[in-house]
Design a protein around this motif. Structure first.
Motif, mmCIF file in Angstrom:
data_model
loop_
_atom_site.group_PDB
_atom_site.id
_atom_site.type_symbol
_atom_site.label_atom_id
_atom_site.label_comp_id
_atom_site.label_asym_id
_atom_site.label_seq_id
_atom_site.Cartn_x
_atom_site.Cartn_y
_atom_site.Cartn_z
ATOM 1 N N UNK A 132 0.822 -1.218 0.000
ATOM 2 C CA UNK A 132 0.000 0.000 0.000
ATOM 3 C C UNK A 132 0.856 1.268 0.000
ATOM 4 N N UNK A 133 2.121 1.152 0.457
ATOM 5 C CA UNK A 133 2.995 2.321 0.477
ATOM 6 C C UNK A 133 3.135 2.932 -0.917
ATOM 7 N N UNK A 134 3.086 2.079 -1.951
ATOM 8 C CA UNK A 134 3.205 2.561 -3.330
ATOM 9 C C UNK A 134 2.029 3.437 -3.764
ATOM 10 N N UNK A 135 0.905 3.320 -3.059
ATOM 11 C CA UNK A 135 -0.334 3.935 -3.547
ATOM 12 C C UNK A 135 -0.980 4.901 -2.560
ATOM 13 N N UNK A 136 -0.323 5.176 -1.445
ATOM 14 C CA UNK A 136 -0.906 6.093 -0.468
ATOM 15 C C UNK A 136 -1.131 7.482 -1.066
ATOM 16 N N UNK A 137 -0.295 7.845 -2.028
ATOM 17 C CA UNK A 137 -0.430 9.166 -2.644
ATOM 18 C C UNK A 137 -1.798 9.353 -3.300
ATOM 19 N N UNK A 138 -2.417 8.258 -3.763
ATOM 20 C CA UNK A 138 -3.745 8.366 -4.365
ATOM 21 C C UNK A 138 -4.750 8.894 -3.347
ATOM 22 N N UNK A 139 -4.625 8.426 -2.108
ATOM 23 C CA UNK A 139 -5.524 8.879 -1.043
ATOM 24 C C UNK A 139 -5.194 10.306 -0.608
ATOM 25 N N UNK A 140 -3.912 10.597 -0.414
ATOM 26 C CA UNK A 140 -3.549 11.927 0.081
ATOM 27 C C UNK A 140 -3.859 13.014 -0.947
#
Length: 324
Positions: free
Chosen positions: A242-250
């Motif tokens: 999920x670390x790869x995709x947290x930016x989608x949420x932020x």
């Protein structure tokens, strides 16, 4: 589509091979052929026939808590998986190949965060110098991570320390750019200490469920991690990937605040901290799913962010068994 049901007291039952959904305001029927996932907040009533219809149609039935984190699910578990992939997870993750995978995950996370800050310079000329400084500081940790050698077990603390320092800079920067009434002190999880973190945590909860499903479909064991340590009941690999995709949420949540779409009445405070009410959850769900369905360029194709997560999980599984 993902069918997200948040209204307390909603009733779901099977009628003529359809999902019949009844709220205090309306009743609708939905074909299972149109549904990928059925996601339920607390206080939802459904029959076992609904679960059976979902399983027969390979629909993931997910139950989430007040924070949006999944704590139970029903689904058809006949995904293509081999024990060989799981054995390779155990073998590879502790080797030099494992630390390279871990380093790449953390480097990608920092890069996507700096790319977000680069984008924020547009229309923020007065903040350009400040953002340049913050981006430069964050990129120093990419260099530090690249220099790390050894195995994950001995270098885990070092890697997560570098990533954590970069993360602090990132969230401090976002807070500086937030509307004055919604500025936050720091990243807080459970409980969320403020409105921004409450919304971000809920988006992360949605993301956790998507990453877990992608792992299982790819044949990966969600509990065998690389960076995050193994504990009873802890889906360590999900926390890693999920670390790869947290930016989608932020990116999604930050935009909601800066576009002034967030209202004070979306939140409530109790002993658990700051929580979202039904209206707040609906806003996060709608906005974040739009982000997940947004098309991106991947291997010379245009696919959704959600499909990219799935392809990346397959890529990891294939790399473990050296299948390209």
């Amino acid at each position: 589509m993902d069918l997200y049901i948040t209204d307390f007291g909603t009733n779901i039952r099977k009628r003529d091979d359809l999902f019949e959904i009844t709220t205090s305001e309306k009743r609708v029927a939905v074909s299972p052929q149109k549904v990928k996932s059925l996601i339920l907040s607390k206080g939802i009533v459904l029959t076992t026939d609904v679960i059976k219809l979902a399983v027969e149609n390979n629909i993931d039935v997910l139950v989430v808590d007040d924070f949006g984190d999944p704590y139970g699910r029903f689904w058809q578990s006949k995904f293509g998986s081999t024990a060989n992939i799981r054995r390779k997870q155990l073998e590879v993750f502790g080797t030099s190949k494992g630390i390279e995978i871990a380093k790449q995950i953390l480097i990608n996370k920092i890069k996507t965060c700096t790319e977000h800050l680069e984008d924020l310079k547009i229309k923020r000329e007065s903040k350009r110098e400040f953002l340049d400084r913050q981006i430069k500081e964050m990129k120093k940790y990419i260099y530090q991570i690249k220099l790390v050698e050894g195995d994950v077990n001995t270098k885990r603390g070092t890697l997560m320390g570098y990533e954590g320092n970069a993360g602090k800079i990132y969230y401090q920067t976002l807070s500086e750019l937030m509307p004055k009434e919604f500025k936050f002190e720091k990243r807080s999880m459970h409980p969320a200490e403020d409105e921004f973190n409450a919304m971000l945590n809920y988006a992360f909860g949605i993301l956790y469920s998507k990453v877990e499903k992608a792992c299982i479909i790819a044949g990966l064991d969600p509990y065998i991690g690389i960076i995050h340590t193994d504990n009873y009941g802890k889906k360590s690999l999900v926390f890693d990937i999920i670390e790869n995709y947290r930016y989608l949420a932020s990116r999604t949540v930050f935009s909601l605040f800066t576009q002034k779409r967030v209202q004070r009445y979306f939140f409530k405070r109790d002993s658990k901290g700051t929580l979202l009410n039904s209206d707040g959850k609906k806003l996060v769900v709608e906005s974040f799913y739009n982000r997940l369905e947004k098309k991106v360029r991947y291997n010379n194709r245009n696919i959704s962010n959600l499909d990219k997560i799935q392809f990346d999980c397959h890529e990891l599984a294939n790399s473990l068994i050296e299948k390209r």
